[in-house]
Motif scaffolding. Structure first.
Motif, mmCIF file in Angstrom:
data_model
loop_
_atom_site.group_PDB
_atom_site.id
_atom_site.type_symbol
_atom_site.label_atom_id
_atom_site.label_comp_id
_atom_site.label_asym_id
_atom_site.label_seq_id
_atom_site.Cartn_x
_atom_site.Cartn_y
_atom_site.Cartn_z
ATOM 1 N N SER A 140 43.197 -22.702 -65.488
ATOM 2 C CA SER A 140 43.057 -24.007 -64.870
ATOM 3 C C SER A 140 42.806 -24.998 -66.001
ATOM 4 O O SER A 140 41.904 -24.801 -66.814
ATOM 5 N N SER B 39 42.370 -29.034 -67.281
ATOM 6 C CA SER B 39 42.201 -30.484 -67.104
ATOM 7 C C SER B 39 42.250 -31.116 -68.480
ATOM 8 O O SER B 39 41.563 -30.645 -69.385
ATOM 9 N N LEU C 47 42.429 -34.921 -70.741
ATOM 10 C CA LEU C 47 42.334 -36.386 -70.742
ATOM 11 C C LEU C 47 42.993 -36.932 -71.986
ATOM 12 O O LEU C 47 42.696 -36.494 -73.098
ATOM 13 N N PHE D 8 47.648 -27.663 -63.962
ATOM 14 C CA PHE D 8 47.386 -28.647 -65.031
ATOM 15 C C PHE D 8 47.203 -30.036 -64.439
ATOM 16 O O PHE D 8 48.077 -30.566 -63.772
ATOM 17 N N THR D 9 46.039 -30.612 -64.694
ATOM 18 C CA THR D 9 45.749 -31.968 -64.228
ATOM 19 C C THR D 9 45.582 -32.903 -65.423
ATOM 20 O O THR D 9 44.556 -32.881 -66.102
ATOM 21 N N TYR E 296 41.461 -34.575 -74.837
ATOM 22 C CA TYR E 296 40.326 -33.685 -74.638
ATOM 23 C C TYR E 296 40.694 -32.749 -73.501
ATOM 24 O O TYR E 296 40.988 -33.194 -72.394
ATOM 25 N N VAL F 205 40.039 -29.177 -71.185
ATOM 26 C CA VAL F 205 39.174 -28.094 -70.717
ATOM 27 C C VAL F 205 40.046 -27.023 -70.074
ATOM 28 O O VAL F 205 40.789 -27.306 -69.133
ATOM 29 N N ASN G 241 39.955 -23.386 -68.238
ATOM 30 C CA ASN G 241 39.137 -22.342 -67.622
ATOM 31 C C ASN G 241 40.066 -21.151 -67.393
ATOM 32 O O ASN G 241 41.040 -21.244 -66.651
ATOM 33 N N ILE H 182 35.699 -20.455 -70.846
ATOM 34 C CA ILE H 182 35.924 -21.906 -70.895
ATOM 35 C C ILE H 182 36.238 -22.266 -72.344
ATOM 36 O O ILE H 182 35.425 -22.021 -73.238
ATOM 37 N N ILE I 118 37.473 -25.369 -74.810
ATOM 38 C CA ILE I 118 37.608 -26.824 -74.863
ATOM 39 C C ILE I 118 38.232 -27.195 -76.199
ATOM 40 O O ILE I 118 37.807 -26.694 -77.242
#
Lengths: 338, 338, 338, 338
Positions: free
Chosen positions: B173, B175, B177, B231-232, B243, B245, B247, B305, B307
């Motif tokens: 998953s 996310s 930015l 993917f968001t 940036y 993240v 998961n 996780i 990052i």
């Protein structure tokens, strides 16, 4: 309403950002009367010196025991409300606490996530109006949800809580970004403008203290969760707002249109939840009590993607607290908020 | 190095943000010579009028056929490089394309995600140095990875590509930015300061065009992915930076310390990847070619996780392109970048 | 240059923003060698933990007496350099001080504006290269100008210093905005992101400590100024940059074109001053050592309006300091800066 | 108030930032009724799609002739109101225009500064409540002041307009910074987030169109000003706010305490002007109708420094417009605003 006397309100811890937001909302509220603002380091200072935009002609007072007001809001650092609330309740005050002190039923979880011991009965109605309206309406004491928790619980409740018409959730991956006001009005190098302008920073990854609150509100627990849960909180260069992306795996795969419809039904009586056809934006909810929710899915694996946005100081703190007060007083839920 | 003549460089599409970043890097590069900057709408204008900070005394030229330079970078809107590259290659130019035109091997996926037809052979070496160094060193033409793709692939490669010492990935998953410069130098209301200051906005949720590129680079495909992927992408109020993240669910659960060590080993020869003990920050990589990676896990479900942070204009575009040029020319990978 | 050994450099007070900028510039400088970084609160910490973007593999050391390095930069809070500099000079070090300690010739003005006593001889060459190049080239010790002072003096010098071809200045009204990095890397509520995002705040209005420095450099003094002077400093929501508006009344009124030409002539040998035909922008000078200057006049009263922009950490601090070092060492003024 | 029917309001040009701010204020106003919102490019779109934070369940309508509403606000680009207002007045509407079309009495000045011809009688009451309350209270048509003009006129009126107890003003130097919303909701590269984040940019230096309006309101004129005037407008990285620094030379020099007292007296009946002992901040007036004013002087030359702050969308546009409506309707001036 001749003869009717408005209930009076005191705010304890009124000089932080949540306290200031609450001060403004209560001062403008048509059916309660703001009586006293209590503060610690700012005691003796005029509100107009710290928050001129509030335009409140009041002075922060030092807290010296149970106030006369009918209703007490507490917006204190974690651990402080634990000391004050019992006496307030003994004196018949209606209490709404914005800290984390009374949110968790399980003292062991409180110890793990807040690093503080607390009595087993230090728990008050978890006051999320969209889920627990009836309990709140009968409560004299309420624990206001955390800001991240609000944005996450509202995004997950329709698939995690009854009616379980979407099937069982197997895992949730959650990334959430908070504006800096969520970190409070404090002097820290890492929260300075120069350090946060143009920056994003994750923190407390996978172990934020709102985690047990979220799982408890969804009917499971951090101690023994019924679905996988991973939460990455971040701070982003905004003053206000929480923006949350939830990636949810469901055991069975429903058409996303059915799930959207389920979200709409789930929140059909919630005046502050809006199911949006486009992804929400922080600016769309800033300075409002709305939680905007967008439901879609990944084209690659069909998993659900739910995005929510709130203003952390309003729906994530002061606004929800006033909403709870309205419910507890039997007022219209939206009074003084819309 | 008497008698040695520096290779010459033209940049086609030099007036956008990536093109400008590249112009500055090439102008300062010790071992190539910046010859010409080509632009469309800005043709005829001086670089110093559009980007005074570059301090380049050059004028944007209209593109009128194959340049004389040895090396051509293309930093054009998607679809434009497809038209120019064949002729450049026929004329023996070394080509590095920063668009999405030549990234995908599968024309059907290109059509789905870019809404454009392209020939089956419109594919060039996928030039991510940390994964495909040897292929790049022998290539005459390279397709520079997308900005999101860079931040995501670098975060996933150690668990998705051989050696598979962490076991099989079952789902990811993601996310991410991006700063606004990622949207290009364009006049759009939704990218204006007033609309994006204090705002976050998700877009193309679950269907961003970098998705097939990511899955292809990880050894699987968007058409038939070997693991769940969601993917968001979001834009955030930064000028620069991505940036991300991630998961990640793994079939078997290894101690996170072993996984961290595996990441360190995986990137032990990568000069621009840093495995960090704290969560990365955009400011830590801004104006650099670094990709900072932090590896941890969720206390609730043990999922991984990861990052990552990059500067979208440097490691996500111009910096990586120069890194690729260095490798293609047999130079030290870091020349003109560190 | 066989046999040539690069001069070595120590930076004392290297962990603040100016010190960090300087650390990066010196580390990249082709003709000096960065030897030691001294810090106070950060002593013992790795540079890579505080400023990962610098990519410097060094550790901040506690200052324990005169360093071995040939050149010492001091980037300390006001008052600290006064204590260290005498010993450094006695030991034959070349010294460049970035604080205000050695800028003012008049101890009475120093006392008034810095609230500190200092010896009458605590004065070093005022090292503004565009005005005092020759003195600097012969100095062993130099006082680097203040950030506001740089932006203001460069905007005023052509009309205030010989040749006085524009006639006598009768008054100057000055408004200047600084980015937050100018306030240093410190933990103060009023410099936090939440307090400064979307905000502008004037401070020390009409009594900023750079005032006497400005007037002294222009050939007059704060004690007995030869023209009216009013200075309003402000902080604005930028990390870097100073943007200055100077409204100048001249005794005789020349065509603005003549004045512009005079500015061009005045700075014809200054590699870092650019006379611009449009108003400058902070982004045009960010991360550069340029001072951009625009000269125009009011349509209402014909008074001169001069606007300047610099990067406070570069031209306003570290960049100018390196420029001074270059001059003192007999290097090309722009070495390691362009 | 049985039998009383609230006056109805239409807003023409309701989809820009000022129009949206006004829509929200009128919708919440207790004593008027928002009837119709007219827009051009957004006609047919729902308000909730463009401004979800307003929470207005209305649709923008195309303008098709005089509305039925009692009161018409116009928030149109300059030049458009000139075409619509005559017909509205002929039909007996109360009109408040937020554009520059009807502010200047002198058509020659209008032509010079707006580059548009206009009829000699195209002038309406200049509706700055703090100066022209009585005229406004008897007007059927009012021209709402410009945003910069509001911040500047309010800062200068006490020394420029009777009673002239501070002596004659000889010159005014004015620097003012506006948030980006002042540039409207438009798609321009130079207003994009990437171009304005961390940036400041002066524009229209010494020739901004608010200049004649300012001088006219102060009792003089741009054509033949009775004191020197130089105005430098800038845009700064804020969404909302205007921050203005006025440096004023007076013929005689009074103690600043007397001048401060004069400012307090001058505005003693103005509910939205606050004379502050500290420099104002944009955040102190954001989302309010206040104009905060700070009065001090330069330590060097004794000249007066007056600093003002307003929210450009509220006191500089919509808020002042509602204040004017209240006065025109005989309501309390602060109704629906505080």
């Amino acid at each position: 309403m001749r003869g009717y006397k408005k209930p009076t309100v005191s705010i304890i811890g009124a000089s932080g950002y949540s306290g200031a937001e609450l001060s403004g909302m209560i001062a403008r509220h048509p059916s309660v009367k703001l009586e006293n603002l209590y503060a610690y380091s700012q005691a003796g200072n005029k509100v107009s010196d710290i928050y001129p935009a509030l335009n409140l002609d009041m002075t922060y007072r030092a807290y010296e025991g149970v106030p006369e007001s009918d209703i007490c809001f507490l917006a204190l650092p974690h651990g402080e409300a634990l000391k004050l609330v019992p006496e307030l309740l003994d004196n018949g005050k209606m209490v709404i606490d914005l800290s984390g002190d009374f949110r968790l039923k399980n003292p062991a979880e409180h110890l793990t996530y807040y690093k503080q011991e607390k009595p087993a009965d230090a728990w008050m109605t978890y006051a999320m109006p969209e889920l627990f309206h009836d309990e709140i309406s009968q409560a004299k004491a309420a624990s206001n949800p955390g800001c991240y928790a609000t944005s996450i619980i509202l995004g997950l409740a329709p698939v995690c809580r009854p009616p379980m018409s979407c099937g069982t959730v197997t895992s949730v991956s959650c990334s959430a970004l908070s504006g800096l006001s969520g970190a409070g009005r404090s002097a820290k190098t890492e929260l300075s403008f120069s350090e946060m302008n143009n920056n994003i920073r994750a923190y407390k990854v996978g172990m934020h203290q709102h985690t047990p609150e979220i799982l408890q509100a969804l009917g499971t627990s951090a101690t023994s969760p019924s679905f996988g849960f991973a939460f990455t909180p971040m701070i982003a260069p905004l003053t206000r707002g929480i923006y949350t992306v939830l990636n949810i795996s469901l055991e069975k795969q429903l058409p996303v249109s059915e799930i959207k419809e389920h979200y709409r039904q789930f929140y059909r009586s919630a005046p502050f939840v809006r199911i949006c056809s486009n992804p929400p934006e922080v600016l769309h909810v800033a300075h409002t009590n709305f939680c905007d929710i967008h439901v879609t899915q990944s084209a690659q694996d069909g998993s659900l993607i739910v995005i929510t946005a709130i203003d952390n100081l309003v729906k994530g703190a002061a606004g929800q607290a006033v909403q709870n007060m309205n419910i507890m007083l039997g007022y219209d839920e939206t009074l003084g908020i819309m």
